[in-house]
Design an enzyme around this catalytic site. Structure first.
Site, PDB file in Angstrom:
ATOM      1  N   THR A 172      -2.546   2.459   2.122  1.00  0.00           N
ATOM      2  CA  THR A 172      -2.188   1.043   2.228  1.00  0.00           C
ATOM      3  C   THR A 172      -3.184   0.329   3.126  1.00  0.00           C
ATOM      4  O   THR A 172      -3.557   0.848   4.183  1.00  0.00           O
ATOM      5  CB  THR A 172      -0.764   0.867   2.780  1.00  0.00           C
ATOM      6  OG1 THR A 172       0.174   1.440   1.863  1.00  0.00           O
ATOM      7  CG2 THR A 172      -0.423  -0.611   2.956  1.00  0.00           C
ATOM      8  N   PHE A 174      -3.981  -2.862   5.504  1.00  0.00           N
ATOM      9  CA  PHE A 174      -3.304  -3.839   6.353  1.00  0.00           C
ATOM     10  C   PHE A 174      -4.319  -4.845   6.884  1.00  0.00           C
ATOM     11  O   PHE A 174      -5.496  -4.512   7.082  1.00  0.00           O
ATOM     12  CB  PHE A 174      -2.641  -3.157   7.554  1.00  0.00           C
ATOM     13  CG  PHE A 174      -1.476  -2.266   7.204  1.00  0.00           C
ATOM     14  CD1 PHE A 174      -0.170  -2.730   7.305  1.00  0.00           C
ATOM     15  CD2 PHE A 174      -1.692  -0.964   6.783  1.00  0.00           C
ATOM     16  CE1 PHE A 174       0.897  -1.909   6.992  1.00  0.00           C
ATOM     17  CE2 PHE A 174      -0.623  -0.139   6.466  1.00  0.00           C
ATOM     18  CZ  PHE A 174       0.684  -0.611   6.573  1.00  0.00           C
TER      19      PHE A 174
END
Length: 277
Positions: A172, A174
């Site tokens: 992921t 960010f």
């Protein structure tokens, strides 16, 4: 005074993990929604916000692209977090006892194959750490949670199976948001520039707007469109490019972009995370 970094979710969420790995010296501040995390920074209750924007398996995080331009905050850094999904259950529970697994819908989708092989039914929860919290409180040995090992430690759950995600490179990305922009050149892997824009209502406007990046040799790593104001006719584009706005090629490309757009909003200039490569 201890500095804080806000994130959406409960303690033990993957966003909390991102805060812990990237800014271990800051106190993590859990927030109910992305809007609350943004507001915490705007209102000086936190110094930074850690917001997920995309996952390598599941795609972009809904709503974030809509929130960023209106947030009043600026991107000052990015972080890539390897998402390892673990099956967490009450202490002493055996894998054979698990009938249900609860988590955020994104995580349920990221380990679909494993759950099917084990005959475990998926249950949608509000978020990953919240699901772990629920399992700990409910006391039902047939219910497990899909979450980080950090969540298991916080809520006193056993890890029945580690790293059960279907894709081996599940990551992921960010963005770190601050009240103030930082345009200084920093880091050892080059700079990134992120902005949103709306093209003018002329034929081939997007093609012409993008031409400046191609002719000036600027690598655009992301270009996404989304509707604004609930109108099919009004489209906004989100873009990430490699380079700093003061680089000669980037400067020329942005000048050309400005000619073919009705609005350009700079979201941030920040060092490229080495893990993006």
């Amino acid at each position: 005074m201890t500095k804080r970094i806000a994130f959406q979710g409960e303690l033990g969420a993957y966003s909390h993990q991102a805060c812990h790995e990237t800014y271990p010296e800051l106190e993590a501040l859990p927030c109910r929604t992305f809007e609350d995390a943004i507001a915490a920074v705007r209102e000086n209750r936190a110094d930074l916000a850690m917001l997920p924007v995309e996952n390598s398996t599941f795609g972009r995080v809904a709503d974030i692209h809509h929130l960023l331009p209106e947030s009043g905050l600026h991107i000052i850094d990015e972080a890539f977090v390897r998402v390892h999904i673990n099956l967490l259950a009450l202490p002493g529970t055996k894998l054979s006892q698990i009938k249900f697994a609860m988590s955020h819908t994104m995580l349920l989708g990221q380990c679909r194959d494993y759950l099917a092989e084990q005959g475990i039914q998926r249950v949608t929860g509000a978020d990953t750490a919240g699901s772990a919290h629920h399992v700990a409180d409910a006391g039902d040995p047939s219910m497990a949670a899909l979450a980080s090992e950090l969540a298991g430690e916080i809520y006193g759950l056993d890890v029945l199976a580690r790293h059960i995600e279907d894709e081996g490179n599940n990551t992921t990305r960010f963005l770190v948001m601050s009240r103030d922009p930082n345009y200084t050149r920093r880091g050892d892997d080059g700079m990134m520039t992120t902005f949103v824009f709306q093209v003018r209502n002329i034929p081939a406007a997007l093609y012409k707007a993008m031409g400046g990046f191609a002719t000036n040799g600027i690598n655009m790593t992301k270009l996404e469109s989304y509707m604004v104001g609930g109108s099919f006719a009004a489209t906004q584009f989100y873009a990430d490019i490699e380079g700093h706005p003061e680089d000669p090629g980037v400067k020329l490309a942005l000048e050309e972009l400005d000619y073919f757009t009705s609005q350009v909003t700079m979201l941030g200039v920040y060092p490229a995370d080495p893990r993006r490569h």
